[in-house]
Design an enzyme around this catalytic site. Structure first.
Site, mmCIF file in Angstrom:
data_model
loop_
_atom_site.group_PDB
_atom_site.id
_atom_site.type_symbol
_atom_site.label_atom_id
_atom_site.label_comp_id
_atom_site.label_asym_id
_atom_site.label_seq_id
_atom_site.Cartn_x
_atom_site.Cartn_y
_atom_site.Cartn_z
ATOM 1 N N GLY A 276 -13.116 48.377 28.249
ATOM 2 C CA GLY A 276 -12.861 47.122 27.426
ATOM 3 C C GLY A 276 -12.241 46.077 28.751
ATOM 4 N N SER A 277 -11.423 45.154 27.864
ATOM 5 C CA SER A 277 -11.034 44.200 28.800
ATOM 6 C C SER A 277 -10.198 44.383 30.007
ATOM 7 C CB SER A 277 -10.077 43.160 27.851
ATOM 8 O OG SER A 277 -10.798 42.444 26.746
ATOM 9 N N THR A 278 -9.502 45.534 30.042
ATOM 10 C CA THR A 278 -8.662 45.776 31.110
ATOM 11 C C THR A 278 -9.454 46.007 32.338
ATOM 12 O OG1 THR A 278 -9.131 48.428 30.413
ATOM 13 C CG2 THR A 278 -6.983 47.557 29.936
#
Lengths: 556, 128
Positions: A276-278
């Site tokens: 995801g966003s990481t």
């Protein structure tokens, strides 16, 4: 007299080859001398032992003697109490007239066996044994691993360092007297055993404890939070040394046979997940590194909904026009996707490879997965924009910490390692691991810029505000990824994560926290960031990290 | 001329000196051999005893090492603190007084710096 004399002379002077061979065979004694397996220590060395060979005793009995003494009930009651066994089981084993041997319990520790010996129970005796013992049971279980029945390391450090830890057994050939004791001066051959070498880890027992405690209290501060699994790693930025590695569920190393296989999996290395966003940091780093944008460049975020190549992409926090810096802070999917388009699939792929996606980090532990990064030829028209936001690509927590470790370390990726040194029993250093650079995906300038921008994520209006640590500037990124299911993505099962480092300006440690399927709260900012904060605040104090100057914090 | 007193003359077999020497030497060697065998056996027994003693001490050492390790494990320390109702938190930087070697020199605190348990060895790094 003559006859007797002749017989005597014959007995003493005759060849008697067969008889002599019999006598010799009976008296000869050849044994393999057991060797102690090396110990495993944490980074403090002799202060903290994590695994050792421990002399224990098997509690045995001569049932015939117990029955003869007429105290079967008394002996059974006392033994069951001290050994923690059901009375009926002990009584059943003891109440067998004519039997001369029964093993009641194996691997009983010295203190317990002494308590039993002090009772002078009739027919009860002990047999010496040595077992591999882990003093802290489930502590650091996935890193240490265990040793199987044959004394072979079968997981973790025990497996990877088995050739050093095992040592080499000795050999003794001698003769025994009538009392079955060795006649020392008849010792023919003695090959001394080579003791197993000791292994010193990079793990710090206290940091490990801080992380384990934080992971075990994920639900603290939440009402009825449940989760399926969780894992975390703490790494030293400048060297790549792993200071702590935790995976849950855990299992007792002293009773590993009873643990389910699922608990034995080191999720920090062996579980791949969509980050995801990481993972957005790669697209941002690449765009800055290629000088395509600056933090001040403004990009239209389409009010949270953007159609690209027939597929709609949404933002969790809808925005209009955002600077690139704010796009990272607010974790905009649309802005990141547009950056990836500007970058182009080929360059994005190259950066992902350079940051180590799809490749093992090379940590010195077994069971590491390489993650999943599809070859460039398999990408569709929207693959780049989706991979940039952490979808359609799978990583391990170890890979994520390496990516952020590189950003924290001025763009230099370091090979992670858990074994610092292997030292033979005589003090000779057999193996020593040194920090090893594995790549430079971005320039030091880009890394410094990314550190400044990632530090904004933990500001009061950033997605990672719950990861902020008093006295320190923290840089990091939250991640909330839907788990892939056949035909798409689950709407209920998520992976929540936070990865970051501190102090942001001169990072010392990088930490990743991943929580699998937290319910009912699912976001990385809500679930993983508070855990990161607990770990970071205690670890920073313990490691005596320099606090961020108040002026730097105020600048936030 | 004075006559020899025959009664005072000893009539006996005199072992030739070289032969006597050999006999004495052989006897000495035999005695030495027996003494050495006995000595070897005694030393062998002593060695066996010492080997057993060493093994017992090693086992005891392992046991004590194990107990010590468990005693000072962070889990155990925290449990002990909790049992005694002692609540401890990490100090903030304002609560920490740092002692440099110069500050403590002469007070018998020679190893103050070494006693700093929690520290990563690192070169001074410049902030960005």
């Amino acid at each position: 007299m003559l006859g007797l004399g002749a017989r005597l002379a014959f007995l003493h002077l005759g060849p008697h080859t067969a008889e002599l061979a019999d006598i010799h065979r009976n008296r000869t004694w050849a044994v393999e001398i057991g060797v102690e397996r090396g110990k495993v220590f944490d980074r403090r060395g002799l202060e903290n032992i994590l695994a050792l060979d421990l002399p224990v005793k098997d509690v045995c009995a001569d049932p015939d003697a117990v029955v003869s003494s007429g105290q079967v009930a008394v002996v059974s009651a006392k033994l069951s109490e001290l050994l923690g066994l059901p009375v009926s089981d002990v009584a059943q084993k003891l109440d067998r007239p004519g039997r001369r041997y029964a093993c009641l319990k194996r691997s009983v520790q010295e203190e317990d066996s002494q308590r039993i010996a002090a009772l002078h129970l009739p027919g009860v005796f002990f047999e010496d044994q040595t077992v591999r013992f882990y003093p802290h049971h489930d502590f650091l279980c996935h890193v240490l691993g265990f040793v199987n029945h044959d004394g072979i390391g079968s997981a973790g450090v025990e497996q990877r360092m088995d050739k050093f830890l095992r040592g080499c057994p000795g050999f003794l050939e001698s003769e025994k007297n009538a009392l079955r004791k060795e006649i020392y001066w008849k010792r023919d051959r003695y090959v001394p055993p080579v003791e197993g070498a000791n292994v010193y880890l990079t793990i710090d027992q206290n940091v490990q404890y801080i992380v384990e405690k934080a992971i075990d209290t994920i639900d603290e501060g939440h009402d009825s939070l449940t989760w399926k699994g969780a894992w975390a790693i703490v790494q030293r930025v400048s060297t790549g040394e792993i200071l702590a590695m935790v995976s849950r569920p855990a299992f007792d190393l002293n009773d590993f046979r009873a643990a389910p296989d699922d608990a034995k999996l080191n999720r920090a290395l062996g579980t791949v997940y969509e980050p995801g966003s990481t993972l957005k940091s790669i697209a941002f780093s690449a765009a800055f590194n290629e000088k395509l944008v600056t933090p001040e460049t403004v990009i239209d975020c389409e009010n949270g909904s953007w159609m690209h190549r027939g597929k709609v992409l949404h933002d969790y926090h809808p925005s209009g026009r955002l600077t690139v810096a704010d796009g990272l802070k607010k974790s905009s999917n649309i802005l990141t996707a547009k950056l990836s388009i500007q970058l182009g699939d080929e360059r994005l792929y190259q950066y992902m490879r350079a940051f180590g996606l799809g490749q093992k980090t090379g940590i010195d532990l077994p069971g590491e997965e390489a993650g999943l990064l599809r070859p460039r030829s398999d990408w569709s028209g929207i693959s780049g924009s989706r991979m940039a936001i952490g979808q359609g690509v799978a990583v391990t927590a170890m890979q994520m910490i390496s990516i952020y470790g590189a950003i924290a370390n001025g763009g230099v990726m370091m090979r992670p390692y858990v074994v610092r040194q292997v030292v033979a029993a005589d003090g000779t250093i057999l193996e020593e691991h040194r920090p090893e650079e594995t790549g430079r995906p971005i320039t030091p300038e880009t890394a410094a810029l990314m550190r400044r921008l990632l530090a904004r994520v933990t500001e009061p209006d950033g997605t990672g505000k719950r990861a902020a640590v008093e006295g320190y500037q923290v840089a990091g990124k939250t991640g909330t990824a839907q788990k892939p299911v056949p035909g798409g993505y689950s709407s209920t099962a998520h992976i929540a994560s936070f990865v970051g480092f501190l102090p942001a300006q001169a990072p010392e440690i990088v930490i990743v926290v991943v929580v699998d399927e937290p319910q009912p709260i699912r976001t990385g900012g809500m679930v993983a960031a508070p855990v990161f904060k607990r770990i970071a605040s205690e670890a920073a104090r313990y490691l005596d990290l320099r606090e961020t100057e108040s002026s730097a914090v105020a600048m936030k | 001329m004075r006559r020899r007193n025959r009664k005072k003359t000893v009539h006996a077999f005199a072992l030739p000196v070289p032969l006597a020497g050999c006999v004495v030497l052989a006897a000495s060697l035999a005695l030495a051999y027996v003494w050495m065998v006995c000595r070897c056996q005694t030393l062998g027994n002593e060695l066996k005893e010492l080997e057993g003693h060493r093994d017992a001490l090693l086992k005891e050492y392992q046991q004590e090492l194990f107990k010590w390790t468990r005693l000072k494990a962070p889990q155990n320390l925290e449990r002990a603190l909790r049992d005694h109702g002692i609540g401890m938190t990490w100090p903030s930087s304002r609560q920490i007084v740092r002692l440099r070697p110069d500050d403590v020199r002469g007070d018998g605190w020679g190893g103050a710096e070494e006693q700093q348990l929690a520290r990563l060895d690192r070169p001074d790094r410049k902030a960005d």
